[in-house]
Scaffold this motif. Structure first.
Motif, PDB file in Angstrom:
ATOM      1  N   TRP A 268     -12.701  23.041  60.390  1.00  0.00           N
ATOM      2  CA  TRP A 268     -11.990  22.887  59.195  1.00  0.00           C
ATOM      3  C   TRP A 268     -13.046  22.349  58.071  1.00  0.00           C
ATOM      4  O   TRP A 268     -14.065  21.762  58.458  1.00  0.00           O
ATOM      5  CB  TRP A 268     -10.852  21.523  59.550  1.00  0.00           C
ATOM      6  CG  TRP A 268      -9.613  21.891  60.137  1.00  0.00           C
ATOM      7  CD1 TRP A 268      -9.887  22.051  61.489  1.00  0.00           C
ATOM      8  CD2 TRP A 268      -8.648  22.143  59.810  1.00  0.00           C
ATOM      9  NE1 TRP A 268      -8.656  22.343  62.046  1.00  0.00           N
ATOM     10  CE2 TRP A 268      -7.627  22.494  60.886  1.00  0.00           C
ATOM     11  CE3 TRP A 268      -7.839  22.220  58.408  1.00  0.00           C
ATOM     12  CZ2 TRP A 268      -6.529  22.739  60.677  1.00  0.00           C
ATOM     13  CZ3 TRP A 268      -6.562  22.519  58.358  1.00  0.00           C
ATOM     14  CH2 TRP A 268      -6.046  22.883  59.271  1.00  0.00           C
ATOM     15  N   SER A 269     -12.581  22.653  56.964  1.00  0.00           N
ATOM     16  CA  SER A 269     -13.452  22.236  55.607  1.00  0.00           C
ATOM     17  C   SER A 269     -12.631  21.645  54.729  1.00  0.00           C
ATOM     18  O   SER A 269     -11.476  21.477  54.779  1.00  0.00           O
ATOM     19  CB  SER A 269     -14.092  23.765  55.079  1.00  0.00           C
ATOM     20  OG  SER A 269     -14.412  24.430  56.042  1.00  0.00           O
ATOM     21  N   THR A 270     -13.233  20.788  53.877  1.00  0.00           N
ATOM     22  CA  THR A 270     -12.822  20.067  52.712  1.00  0.00           C
ATOM     23  C   THR A 270     -13.670  20.327  51.681  1.00  0.00           C
ATOM     24  O   THR A 270     -14.846  20.881  51.736  1.00  0.00           O
ATOM     25  CB  THR A 270     -12.791  18.609  52.999  1.00  0.00           C
ATOM     26  OG1 THR A 270     -13.864  17.950  53.026  1.00  0.00           O
ATOM     27  CG2 THR A 270     -12.017  18.241  54.290  1.00  0.00           C
ATOM     28  N   LEU A 271     -13.248  20.054  50.312  1.00  0.00           N
ATOM     29  CA  LEU A 271     -13.991  20.000  49.100  1.00  0.00           C
ATOM     30  C   LEU A 271     -15.069  19.035  49.249  1.00  0.00           C
ATOM     31  O   LEU A 271     -14.769  17.923  49.712  1.00  0.00           O
ATOM     32  CB  LEU A 271     -13.264  19.999  47.660  1.00  0.00           C
ATOM     33  CG  LEU A 271     -12.119  21.272  47.524  1.00  0.00           C
ATOM     34  CD1 LEU A 271     -11.411  20.886  46.292  1.00  0.00           C
ATOM     35  CD2 LEU A 271     -13.092  22.455  47.305  1.00  0.00           C
ATOM     36  N   PRO A 272     -16.296  18.974  48.599  1.00  0.00           N
ATOM     37  CA  PRO A 272     -17.380  17.874  48.880  1.00  0.00           C
ATOM     38  C   PRO A 272     -16.874  16.799  48.003  1.00  0.00           C
ATOM     39  O   PRO A 272     -17.508  15.485  48.225  1.00  0.00           O
ATOM     40  CB  PRO A 272     -18.422  18.712  47.946  1.00  0.00           C
ATOM     41  CG  PRO A 272     -17.952  19.865  47.364  1.00  0.00           C
ATOM     42  CD  PRO A 272     -16.703  20.228  48.033  1.00  0.00           C
ATOM     43  N   THR A 273     -16.115  16.891  47.060  1.00  0.00           N
ATOM     44  CA  THR A 273     -15.632  15.872  46.258  1.00  0.00           C
ATOM     45  C   THR A 273     -14.057  15.736  46.474  1.00  0.00           C
ATOM     46  O   THR A 273     -13.365  16.691  46.586  1.00  0.00           O
ATOM     47  CB  THR A 273     -15.912  15.993  44.637  1.00  0.00           C
ATOM     48  OG1 THR A 273     -17.156  16.000  44.460  1.00  0.00           O
ATOM     49  CG2 THR A 273     -15.405  14.751  44.036  1.00  0.00           C
ATOM     50  N   TYR A 274     -13.683  14.563  46.728  1.00  0.00           N
ATOM     51  CA  TYR A 274     -12.191  14.062  46.799  1.00  0.00           C
ATOM     52  C   TYR A 274     -11.373  14.622  45.616  1.00  0.00           C
ATOM     53  O   TYR A 274     -11.249  14.187  44.815  1.00  0.00           O
ATOM     54  CB  TYR A 274     -11.766  12.550  47.069  1.00  0.00           C
ATOM     55  CG  TYR A 274     -10.353  12.407  47.589  1.00  0.00           C
ATOM     56  CD1 TYR A 274      -9.597  13.060  48.310  1.00  0.00           C
ATOM     57  CD2 TYR A 274     -10.001  11.207  46.840  1.00  0.00           C
ATOM     58  CE1 TYR A 274      -8.164  12.567  48.448  1.00  0.00           C
ATOM     59  CE2 TYR A 274      -8.601  10.993  47.168  1.00  0.00           C
ATOM     60  CZ  TYR A 274      -8.014  11.484  48.004  1.00  0.00           C
ATOM     61  OH  TYR A 274      -6.735  11.172  48.178  1.00  0.00           O
TER      62      TYR A 274
END
Length: 345
Positions: A268-274
């Motif tokens: 899973w990945s997320t953007l580096p900034t919320y």
């Protein structure tokens, strides 16, 4: 506010994209230009913010004010059958404070996806909560309506949206706030539970662990209530409710939602900034904004082509608690409602 979310999204993508993950797997990265081409209704430089059509100001189910409400509702999702929309929704007599003992699951019907929905019957008596109905279709033409929930076992099945529903809960089943997805192409169930992502060929089991729980976005907020889905490209997404108990003011821009994404359900990945998919400031049809201090239990409605068209939430019309409680807990001060908003697809 949406502008605040877009600003954060812009900061996250300021350097430009180099891969589709920089576009939240909600679009395609043009490596030559560093720009994301977003799939509607996702918008923003990193395709991390949902675009909505104006809200009518009318709850899908339940009342928005204490003066007119005798009960609270707290989210659900409908399915369509023969031109009617069937909503399965949590209802609590009085306010939300008694949800853990008094919540029931109602079946309500409307002519349009946004409602308003009219009560049809009680599907499950107390205690039953956080329902999610899934229209399960097999390649051979067989279909079922599978109701996931907490309380009363956890899984009920019917041949029609009007029921009757029978208990199909496997022995030893444990899944708080389940987030199921029926992958029709492979005829396989996937579900997010606190212990991870489980899978099965049949809803009655056996279920086995497929992967760990999805990675949370980088935030000091607590993330819960995941909604799992697979997009038209085959990518996976989890949209969460978020809250921060240290936030008492400016509830319209306080943490309310989060998003994680994956190509294979395992990494899973997320953007580096919320970046929030949506916040608590809702634009109404008359052009004015209303602040809803919390929007929980996110669930999407999909059309026949696999695109999601509406977002359902459990919501409160209370904007702030006057420092009595954090934004997320303003929901206990009044009757709550189930909110349906059309996405700008």
């Amino acid at each position: 506010m949406l502008a605040c979310s877009l600003l954060l999204a812009g900061a996250a993508a300021a350097a430009g994209c180099t891969r589709d993950e920089d576009c939240s797997l909600n679009g395609v990265c043009n490596v030559a230009t560093g720009a994301c081409a977003c799939d509607r209704p996702w918008t923003g430089p990193s395709c991390g913010v949902l675009a909505f059509k104006p809200w009518s100001g009318r709850p899908a189910y339940g009342s928005a004010t204490n003066a007119s409400g005798t009960f609270s509702t707290w989210g659900g999702v409908p399915v369509e059958k023969d031109g009617k929309f069937h909503l399965y929704v949590a209802r609590i007599p009085g306010t939300l404070e008694d949800w853990a003992t008094k919540s029931v699951i109602d079946h309500a019907v409307a002519d349009t996806v946004e409602g308003p929905y009219e009560f049809e019957s009680v599907v499950l008596p107390a205690f039953a909560h956080n329902p999610q109905i899934v229209h399960q279709k097999y390649k051979n033409g067989t279909e079922k309506y599978v109701l996931f929930h907490i309380g009363h076992g956890g899984i009920h099945v019917a041949d029609a949206p009007s029921g009757p529903f029978t208990d199909a809960t496997p022995k030893g089943w444990s899944c708080n706030n389940p987030a199921p997805w029926w992958a029709a192409a492979e005829e396989t169930w996937y579900i997010v539970c606190p212990q991870g992502i489980l899978t099965a060929k049949d809803v009655s089991g056996p279920w086995s662990k497929y992967a760990d729980y999805p990675t949370h976005p980088p935030s000091s907020a607590v993330l819960e209530d995941p909604y799992l889905y697979q997009d038209q490209r085959g990518n996976w997404h989890a949209v969460f409710h978020a809250y921060d108990t240290s936030v008492f003011d400016h509830c319209g821009s306080s943490p309310i939602s989060g998003h994680s994404f994956s190509r294979d359900l395992k990494t899973w990945s997320t953007l580096p900034t919320y970046v929030q998919p949506y916040d608590g400031t809702v634009r109404r049809a008359d052009g004015t904004d209303v602040v809803l201090s919390t929007l929980e239990r996110p669930k999407f409605v999909f059309d026949g082509e696999g695109r999601f068209t509406h977002l359902f939430n459990g919501a409160t019309n209370v904007a702030e608690c006057n420092h009595l409680k954090p934004c997320v807990d303003c929901k206990s001060l009044d009757h709550t409602m189930t909110l349906a908003r059309a996405l700008d697809v």
